[in-house]
Design an enzyme around this catalytic site. Structure first.
Site, PDB file in Angstrom:
ATOM      1  CD  GLU A   1      -2.579   1.281   2.659  1.00  0.00           C
ATOM      2  OE1 GLU A   1      -3.022   0.182   3.075  1.00  0.00           O
ATOM      3  OE2 GLU A   1      -2.801   2.360   3.250  1.00  0.00           O
TER       4      GLU A   1
ATOM      5  CD  GLU B   1      -3.434   7.812   5.292  1.00  0.00           C
ATOM      6  OE1 GLU B   1      -4.357   7.038   5.575  1.00  0.00           O
ATOM      7  OE2 GLU B   1      -2.238   7.443   5.196  1.00  0.00           O
TER       8      GLU B   1
END
Length: 291
Positions: free
Chosen positions: A136, A141
């Protein structure tokens, strides 16, 4: 949970490297084709957020998705900030129909969810199979009132990064699932690389280069986007030190495979819930927990 206005306005492109010819465009997720290249995720949020992910029909009716001519013919994703069901606030999580191995991912983002208590937006790449088997990469974010973007890689055991070769600050260097699944996280030094500050600057461009040697992430505010990106001939070798670089102690091709592009906005949940007090949201809202 308080009402939250969240939206993204963006265009995204994927390029592959063809040796001496450099990078050439293979995918252009422009306004006319954007949503057709992605599939909504409508299951329960794996990160346990207070969110109800909806499909395209519901999102369109609620004006959660669409396009606009005001921001360079961009597409947008948002959330329903007028209501919340017993199972969560209506929002979207979409995944690209195609899976990728290597490439240069460039996103021109005009606006992202504001730095607001409870919010957890992300733009990321996710490998197929059981998490985190094929990796990932969290490109954009952050949670709550965070002004700085956090870039993180999650892998199976046996992958780590160095503390040099990038301009950001390494918060953790082991990318594996130990240490409460924190992954190897690099925090940008730019206090306007995420949330409200990012929006105030008029947005900008994030570029992620994924090769067998490294995964590197750059960010430029709108006023500093390289001319080669504007000209459609991006050349990462001229961009200088990236904000984040995942390499050195990791076999990239072993740990990152068959990745899909994902956009989502959730609320509270595992990571945001843990950051509630630390972020200052407990004090500013008077609420003991994010939930």
């Amino acid at each position: 949970m308080r009402s939250i206005l969240a939206a993204r306005l963006f265009a995204i492109a994927l390029l592959i490297h063809l040796g001496i010819a450099g990078y050439v465009l293979t995918e252009d997720f422009s306004q006319d084709t954007f949503f057709g290249n992605f599939t909504p995720f409508t299951e329960t949020d794996p990160t346990n957020g207070f969110v109800k992910y909806v499909g395209y029909d519901t999102a369109s009716e609620g004006k959660i998705i669409g396009s606009t001519s005001n921001f360079r013919d961009a597409s947008y994703l948002g959330v329903n900030y007028n209501e919340a069901t017993s199972t969560g606030r209506p929002s979207m999580r979409i995944s690209s129909n195609k899976k990728f191995n290597h490439g240069l991912f460039i996103i021109d983002l005009s606006h992202m969810p504001a730095s607001t208590c409870g919010s957890w937006p992300a733009f990321w790449l996710l490998g197929s199979g059981t998490w985190p088997e094929n990796g990932e990469i969290d490109i954009i974010e952050g949670v709550h009132m965070e002004p700085k973007n956090q870039m993180t890689a999650h892998t199976s055991e046996g992958c780590s990064i160095s503390k040099s070769g990038y301009s950001g600050v390494a918060e953790t260097t082991s990318c594996g699932p130990s240490d409460d699944n924190k992954g190897c996280a690099i925090k940008s030094k730019d206090s306007e690389s995420f949330g409200t500050g990012f929006n105030t600057r008029g947005g900008g461009v994030y570029a992620t280069e994924w090769t067998s040697q490294a995964i590197s992430i750059w960010f430029w505010p709108r006023s500093s986007i390289p001319a080669d990106i504007h000209g459609g001939k991006p050349n990462p070798s001229t961009w200088g030190t990236p904000a984040a670089r995942f390499a050195d102690g990791c076999n990239i091709d072993k740990h990152f495979k068959d990745m899909q592009i994902i956009f989502d906005t959730t609320f509270c949940g595992d990571w945001a819930g843990k950051k509630w007090e630390e972020s200052g949201c407990q004090k500013s809202t008077g609420e003991a927990t994010c939930e």
